[in-house]
Scaffold this motif. Structure first.
Motif, PDB file in Angstrom:
ATOM      1  N   GLN A  83      17.761 -12.310  13.592  1.00  0.00           N
ATOM      2  CA  GLN A  83      18.342 -13.058  12.481  1.00  0.00           C
ATOM      3  C   GLN A  83      17.411 -13.159  11.280  1.00  0.00           C
ATOM      4  OE1 GLN A  83      21.515 -13.827  12.881  1.00  0.00           O
ATOM      5  NE2 GLN A  83      21.308 -12.947  14.957  1.00  0.00           N
ATOM      6  N   LEU A  84      16.287 -12.480  11.336  1.00  0.00           N
ATOM      7  CA  LEU A  84      15.292 -12.582  10.269  1.00  0.00           C
ATOM      8  C   LEU A  84      15.774 -11.745   9.074  1.00  0.00           C
ATOM      9  CD1 LEU A  84      12.583 -14.082  10.028  1.00  0.00           C
ATOM     10  CD2 LEU A  84      11.442 -11.985  10.717  1.00  0.00           C
ATOM     11  N   ALA A  85      16.514 -12.384   8.161  1.00  0.00           N
ATOM     12  CA  ALA A  85      17.164 -11.660   7.057  1.00  0.00           C
ATOM     13  C   ALA A  85      16.161 -10.979   6.153  1.00  0.00           C
ATOM     14  CB  ALA A  85      18.030 -12.629   6.254  1.00  0.00           C
ATOM     15  N   GLU A  86      15.018 -11.619   5.914  1.00  0.00           N
ATOM     16  CA  GLU A  86      14.009 -11.008   5.040  1.00  0.00           C
ATOM     17  C   GLU A  86      13.495  -9.712   5.647  1.00  0.00           C
ATOM     18  OE1 GLU A  86       9.926 -12.097   2.560  1.00  0.00           O
ATOM     19  OE2 GLU A  86      10.528 -13.378   4.244  1.00  0.00           O
ATOM     20  N   ALA A  87      13.334  -9.700   6.966  1.00  0.00           N
ATOM     21  CA  ALA A  87      12.887  -8.475   7.639  1.00  0.00           C
ATOM     22  C   ALA A  87      13.923  -7.367   7.465  1.00  0.00           C
ATOM     23  CB  ALA A  87      12.630  -8.749   9.117  1.00  0.00           C
ATOM     24  N   ARG A  88      15.214  -7.744   7.525  1.00  0.00           N
ATOM     25  CA  ARG A  88      16.274  -6.752   7.297  1.00  0.00           C
ATOM     26  C   ARG A  88      16.138  -6.139   5.903  1.00  0.00           C
ATOM     27  NH1 ARG A  88      18.394  -5.303  12.052  1.00  0.00           N
ATOM     28  NH2 ARG A  88      19.004  -7.118  13.294  1.00  0.00           N
ATOM     29  N   PHE A  89      15.966  -7.010   4.924  1.00  0.00           N
ATOM     30  CA  PHE A  89      15.877  -6.541   3.536  1.00  0.00           C
ATOM     31  C   PHE A  89      14.662  -5.630   3.342  1.00  0.00           C
ATOM     32  CE2 PHE A  89      14.031  -7.107  -0.713  1.00  0.00           C
ATOM     33  CZ  PHE A  89      15.036  -6.535  -1.469  1.00  0.00           C
ATOM     34  N   LEU A  90      13.506  -6.064   3.864  1.00  0.00           N
ATOM     35  CA  LEU A  90      12.293  -5.268   3.688  1.00  0.00           C
ATOM     36  C   LEU A  90      12.365  -3.957   4.475  1.00  0.00           C
ATOM     37  CD1 LEU A  90       9.588  -8.083   3.803  1.00  0.00           C
ATOM     38  CD2 LEU A  90      10.413  -6.836   1.795  1.00  0.00           C
ATOM     39  N   LEU A  91      13.024  -3.988   5.635  1.00  0.00           N
ATOM     40  CA  LEU A  91      13.207  -2.750   6.392  1.00  0.00           C
ATOM     41  C   LEU A  91      14.070  -1.769   5.602  1.00  0.00           C
ATOM     42  CD1 LEU A  91      12.891  -0.997   8.874  1.00  0.00           C
ATOM     43  CD2 LEU A  91      14.775  -2.261   9.961  1.00  0.00           C
ATOM     44  N   GLU A 115      12.601   4.048   0.758  1.00  0.00           N
ATOM     45  CA  GLU A 115      11.427   4.744   0.218  1.00  0.00           C
ATOM     46  C   GLU A 115      11.010   5.902   1.117  1.00  0.00           C
ATOM     47  OE1 GLU A 115       9.821   4.425  -2.595  1.00  0.00           O
ATOM     48  OE2 GLU A 115      11.102   2.814  -3.322  1.00  0.00           O
ATOM     49  N   GLY A 116      11.314   5.782   2.397  1.00  0.00           N
ATOM     50  CA  GLY A 116      10.974   6.849   3.336  1.00  0.00           C
ATOM     51  C   GLY A 116      12.011   7.941   3.431  1.00  0.00           C
ATOM     52  N   GLY A 117      13.065   7.863   2.607  1.00  0.00           N
ATOM     53  CA  GLY A 117      14.066   8.937   2.564  1.00  0.00           C
ATOM     54  C   GLY A 117      15.195   8.785   3.557  1.00  0.00           C
ATOM     55  N   ASP A 118      15.486   7.547   4.012  1.00  0.00           N
ATOM     56  CA  ASP A 118      16.585   7.319   4.959  1.00  0.00           C
ATOM     57  C   ASP A 118      17.591   6.343   4.342  1.00  0.00           C
ATOM     58  OD1 ASP A 118      18.285   6.976   7.074  1.00  0.00           O
ATOM     59  OD2 ASP A 118      16.851   5.933   8.372  1.00  0.00           O
ATOM     60  N   PRO A 119      18.393   6.780   3.370  1.00  0.00           N
ATOM     61  CA  PRO A 119      19.346   5.865   2.728  1.00  0.00           C
ATOM     62  C   PRO A 119      20.445   5.374   3.667  1.00  0.00           C
ATOM     63  CG  PRO A 119      19.714   8.115   1.990  1.00  0.00           C
ATOM     64  CD  PRO A 119      18.456   8.134   2.791  1.00  0.00           C
ATOM     65  N   THR A 120      20.816   6.189   4.665  1.00  0.00           N
ATOM     66  CA  THR A 120      21.857   5.761   5.605  1.00  0.00           C
ATOM     67  C   THR A 120      21.407   4.526   6.378  1.00  0.00           C
ATOM     68  OG1 THR A 120      22.597   8.051   5.824  1.00  0.00           O
ATOM     69  CG2 THR A 120      23.323   6.506   7.511  1.00  0.00           C
ATOM     70  N   GLY A 121      20.187   4.590   6.944  1.00  0.00           N
ATOM     71  CA  GLY A 121      19.645   3.444   7.661  1.00  0.00           C
ATOM     72  C   GLY A 121      19.440   2.252   6.740  1.00  0.00           C
ATOM     73  N   LYS A 137       0.829  -1.217   0.000  1.00  0.00           N
ATOM     74  CA  LYS A 137       0.000   0.000   0.000  1.00  0.00           C
ATOM     75  C   LYS A 137       0.868   1.275   0.000  1.00  0.00           C
ATOM     76  CE  LYS A 137      -3.745  -2.223   2.613  1.00  0.00           C
ATOM     77  NZ  LYS A 137      -4.512  -2.219   3.884  1.00  0.00           N
ATOM     78  N   ASN A 138       2.196   1.101  -0.143  1.00  0.00           N
ATOM     79  CA  ASN A 138       3.140   2.226  -0.109  1.00  0.00           C
ATOM     80  C   ASN A 138       3.134   2.969   1.220  1.00  0.00           C
ATOM     81  OD1 ASN A 138       4.267   1.963  -2.714  1.00  0.00           O
ATOM     82  ND2 ASN A 138       2.454   2.920  -3.604  1.00  0.00           N
ATOM     83  N   ASP A 139       2.783   2.264   2.286  1.00  0.00           N
ATOM     84  CA  ASP A 139       2.797   2.870   3.614  1.00  0.00           C
ATOM     85  C   ASP A 139       4.098   2.452   4.303  1.00  0.00           C
ATOM     86  OD1 ASP A 139       2.335   3.955   6.052  1.00  0.00           O
ATOM     87  OD2 ASP A 139       0.265   3.201   6.247  1.00  0.00           O
ATOM     88  N   HIS A 140       5.150   3.175   3.996  1.00  0.00           N
ATOM     89  CA  HIS A 140       6.482   2.758   4.399  1.00  0.00           C
ATOM     90  C   HIS A 140       6.740   2.959   5.884  1.00  0.00           C
ATOM     91  CE1 HIS A 140       6.691   4.003   0.075  1.00  0.00           C
ATOM     92  NE2 HIS A 140       7.036   2.733   0.019  1.00  0.00           N
ATOM     93  N   LYS A 141       6.132   3.990   6.471  1.00  0.00           N
ATOM     94  CA  LYS A 141       6.337   4.230   7.900  1.00  0.00           C
ATOM     95  C   LYS A 141       5.782   3.071   8.725  1.00  0.00           C
ATOM     96  CE  LYS A 141       6.587   9.268   8.197  1.00  0.00           C
ATOM     97  NZ  LYS A 141       5.953  10.486   8.764  1.00  0.00           N
TER      98      LYS A 141
END
Length: 927
Positions: free
Chosen positions: A64-72, A78-84, A45-49
């Motif tokens: 250790q949930l690697a998929e969660a890391r990737f999706l985060l 998309e939310g404008g935080d490239p450093t994180g 839904k493009n609700d990145h927050k």
């Protein structure tokens, strides 16, 4: 402007933010997998927050949930935080999440962080297998190469992306950017349309399309493209930013304010939002609010060039000139050479009565402003405030010629009439504009014109009108002093200059004028204090340090004393090339090659892109006989100034010295291609042709020179060349005689005399010299040449005759006294020591003068004093081999053979570098 759709979408974003708050409160007992699935729903839904919150909650329970890391990482990006996002992607990599997904996203993230070189070095050769991943990664690699200016590699990367996935829209967008950078706008637009046809939701393409329309000044089409971006991505900051900029540029300040309020709903504290707030407030002349906003912007982005520039503009309007200077100097290297930062900095210096600083900022771009009437006019003001009236008039006239029809520039029209010789109309127009206008440009132009024409009474009337407008401007009183000096009213002029300094004690032009008056009245200490007082108020005033250095040099100061003052100027402003060049020239002039080389190396390190610095460094390297490094330096100069013959002439000079005549000829020919009438290049080619026995070729070039410069009578330029035939010398003599009839100058007179001597006609040369001196009795330059020539011919009596006449005209010239002392010593004249003593008193601690006196004292048997003077001379100039030879001879006369041998051994080690080795060997043999 219709912004309805973006605002409605923003309301949805606000609702999403409320939902995210609820998620923070109620995530207690859910499993990580459940939260992960919930996050995926939010991402769809493009609700990145909301997605980021759920993913962080999941990772708290299972790090250790690697998929969660990737999706985060995806949500953060998309939310404008490239450093994180980069942090999470690196962790996903460590958790062995598939490279097909991580690597392309990591490349995009690194680009957002401004790391194109890291992308190409780390990821360009990454091995992926799926077409989609390859296309995504290679597109980012192409962008990275393009950002580094490596267009060929960018082309290859985009091609690789399209091979992997034909018609891949982001790669087409990259190719469009490449075409646009090469000036092919139609081709770029065609590619953009193709990309958007394949992927209508590619908001980057719509943004770039808007940028292209804006570059072509089609603001309506640009705005529509940016609105399309916001339909696709309502929170896309660049689209909001460009829309606001367009509104401000069109003067639609109220609409720009509304758009900023929209922006604040989702990016209230973003640096770009603060910058746009500052820009709007600046246009509304609310400078206090503008300052508040720009400080917030700079707190987040302290190196922002546009932010620093805008901060400087704001401080300038608030009359906080010191703070404006700080911001603008920092912005200057990062903004366009003729941009606002430079213009406002110059204006700030002028308004704050610091014209010397304005000149330092103007000089680097003087060769680039010929088509900019506003900058030309500004240059006129800069030169005028620096007291350079003739230059000021030239720049005012150039400005007028470029913009004669602008109703706001009746002053320019008047200047054009003045340049055409229609002075009555010009002065009338200038007077009318000056009377009606509250500004001072017309006044300055009028005053300049009167001063140039030496109409001092009229200039004073115009200055009185200027004083009514600006009674507290030191420039007014400096101009009045200049006019009064023209009327020879020194007392009144002095009062005017002193009034200027009372208003601004750091106003250098007035201080310089007073210093010149002090020097004319034989008060050097008073003159020195003028500049010291300027420095007390403005400790970084380069010109004041340089003026003190010049004074010390004229007074006979040591090299170290003069260098110390120049070095203070370098420290005061390390980016100003003038004192650095002066320091190198000082050392070269004193034959202190090592010091010159050190100064040159420091200058190049500080200012590696300044042509004059590279040229000076090359000269220092050449003097140090480091020919290879000098050639490298001049090659850099040729790359920096491809339209200048100078680097090739310098390289040819070095190659001729090192006997590489073919390479020298090649460089001289390159110089001629750039400047077909380059006399130095032509002279060099002639001498090389003569040396190689190509007399016909030399004659052809020489005749071409004569066609180009018939009035100067350069002739065949055979003077001083050992290969010249009698016929050639005869042609040269004829040419010089013809030239002297048209333009009798000392230089041509000297050339004719040299040619007559070289052609084997000493009697005719002497007869010509007598005639010239009889007709030009005050030509001391020619008389000095005759004296030096006679001395070289060992005609010491003839040299002495000329020096005596020169001393009558210049009784306090250390050079003439020193030369007179030398020839008098050769004639055994008892007054020789007296002449040398006076020369040393007038110019103390000069090695050449100390040497002459020491030789004369040794000849008289005063060895104790002579040795002391020799030692002092060698301390000041340890590389002066001729002084060392004279010292050795004096030691032998004094019976100090072991000391003499030590000095002669040093000279013998120089080999071919010291031409008098035969005499050294003879002296050593006799010990």
């Amino acid at each position: 402007m219709n912004t309805g759709n973006p605002i409605r979408l923003l309301r949805k974003a606000t609702a999403s933010a409320l939902l995210a708050t609820l998620l923070l409160l109620g995530c207690g007992g859910e499993k990580p997998e459940t939260m992960l699935n919930s996050a995926k729903t939010f991402l769809e839904k493009n609700d990145h927050k909301a997605a980021a919150i759920q993913l962080k909650n999941a990772l708290q329970k299972d790090p250790q949930l690697a998929e969660a890391r990737f999706l985060l990482a995806k949500a953060l990006l998309e939310g404008g935080d490239p450093t994180g996002a980069e942090v999470e992607l690196r962790k996903a990599q460590g958790g062995n999440y598939p490279a097909e997904q991580v690597t392309p996203l990591l490349a995009r993230t690194m680009l957002m962080l401004g790391q194109p070189q890291k992308v190409t070095e780390e990821l360009a050769k990454a091995q992926l297998t799926t077409p989609a991943a390859i296309a995504d990664l290679q597109t980012s690699v192409g962008h990275a190469y393009l950002m580094q200016g490596k267009e060929d590699q960018a082309v290859a990367a985009y091609a690789a992306a399209l091979v992997a996935q034909p018609g891949y829209a982001p790669a087409l967008l990259g190719q469009a950017r490449l075409k646009a950078s090469r000036g092919d706008l139609p081709g770029a637009l065609a590619l953009l349309d193709s990309a958007l046809e394949k992927q209508p939701s590619l908001y980057d393409a719509w943004q770039f399309k808007g940028d292209m329309f804006a570059a072509q000044n089609d603001l309506a089409a640009a705005t529509n493209a940016y609105l399309k971006v916001l339909e696709i991505k309502p929170q896309y900051l660049p689209a909001h930013s460009t829309i606001i900029r367009i509104l401000i540029a069109e003067g639609k300040l109220e609409e720009a304010g509304k758009q900023i309020e929209t922006l604040k709903q989702f990016a209230a504290n973003h640096p770009q939002t603060q910058y746009l707030r500052a820009m709007l407030a600046y246009q509304q002349k609310d400078y206090a609010a503008a300052r508040e906003a720009i400080l917030l912007h700079l707190k987040a982005s302290p190196e922002s060039p546009l932010g620093l520039q805008l901060a400087g503009l704001i401080e300038y309007e608030l009359q906080a000139y010191a703070q404006a200077e700080t911001y603008l100097l920092k912005a200057l290297p990062r903004t366009p050479p003729l941009g606002l930062a430079r213009r406002v900095l110059i204006a700030s210096y002028l308004r704050n009565a610091q014209p010397h600083k304005a000149l330092g900022i103007l000089e680097p771009v003087l060769d680039k402003i010929d088509k900019d009437s506003n900058l030309l006019a500004l240059a006129g003001q800069v030169f005028l405030q620096n007291g350079q009236v003739d230059k000021a008039g030239s720049y005012f006239a150039k400005a007028a010629a470029l913009d004669p029809k602008n109703p706001a520039k009746r002053t320019s029209l008047a200047l054009i009439n003045l340049a055409k010789g229609d002075s009555d109309v010009a002065f009338r127009d200038l007077e009318q504009v000056a009377a009606a206008d509250t500004g001072i440009r017309a006044d300055l132009a009028l005053i300049t014109a009167h001063l140039q024409r030496r109409e001092f009474d009229q200039a004073l009337k115009s200055i009185a009108a200027l004083e009514k407008k600006q009674p507290d401007n030191p420039l007014t009183y400096n101009l009045r002093g200049t006019a009064l000096l023209g009327k020879r009213d020194a007392a009144a002029a002095r009062k005017s200059f002193e009034k200027a300094l009372a208003l601004n004690p750091a106003f250098l032009p007035a201080a310089a004028n007073l210093a010149n008056m002090d020097l004319n009245e034989k008060k050097p200490e008073d003159a020195r204090k003028r500049f010291e007082l300027v420095l007390a108020k403005d400790p970084k005033n380069v010109e004041a340090f340089m003026a003190l250095a010049q004074m010390r040099a004229k007074e006979g100061g040591t090299t170290a004393e003069v260098a110390t003052l120049i070095s203070k100027a370098v420290t005061a402003n390390p980016t100003n090339p003038v004192p650095r060049l002066a320091l190198i020239s000082l050392y070269l002039g004193k034959k202190e090659v090592k010091s010159a080389l050190a100064a040159a190396q420091e200058a190049v390190a500080a200012l590696p892109e300044r042509p004059e610095i590279l040229d000076a460094a090359g000269r220092a390297q050449q003097a140090a006989e480091d020919y290879n490094q000098a050639l490298v330096t001049y090659q850099k100069l040729s790359a920096l100034k491809p339209d200048s013959p100078l680097p090739y002439l310098r390289m040819a000079e070095i190659q001729m010295a090192s006997k590489n005549k073919d390479a020298a000829l090649e460089n001289l020919q390159k110089a001629l291609k750039i400047k077909p009438d380059s006399l130095d290049a032509q002279r060099g080619i002639i001498l090389l042709d003569l040396d190689a026995g190509r007399s016909k070729e030399a004659l052809a070039v020489a005749r071409e020179v004569q066609k180009q410069r018939p009035k100067e009578a350069i002739g065949y330029i055979f003077e001083g060349d050992a290969h010249a035939s009698q016929k050639a010398w005869g042609d040269a003599i004829t040419a010089y005689r013809t030239g002297l009839k048209e333009a009798p100058t000392t230089d041509l007179a000297v050339k004719l005399h040299v040619a007559l001597l070289a052609s084997g006609n000493p009697a005719e040369a002497d007869k010509y010299a007598e005639t010239w001196i009889k007709e030009h009795a005050k030509d001391n330059r020619f008389r000095l040449y005759l004296a030096e020539t006679a001395s070289m011919r060992k005609d010491y009596a003839g040299a002495a005759r000329q020096y005596r006449i020169l001393l009558e005209a210049q009784p306090d010239s250390p050079t003439v006294l020193n030369n007179m002392a030398w020839v008098s010593g050769q004639l055994k004249d008892p007054k020789a020591v007296e002449y040398a003593e006076k020369a040393n008193k007038l110019a103390p601690d000069q090695p050449a003068l100390l040497d002459t006196l020491a030789v004369l004292l040794a000849d008289k048997g005063d060895y104790a004093r002579a040795m002391g003077l020799f030692k002092k001379a060698l301390e000041l100039a340890p590389q002066a081999s001729l002084i060392r030879l004279n010292y050795a001879k004096a030691l032998i006369k004094a019976g100090q053979n072991s000391e003499a041998k030590r000095e002669l051994d040093q000279l013998a080690k120089l080999g071919d570098k010291f031409p008098a080795q035969a005499e050294v060997a003879q002296l050593l043999k006799g010990l």
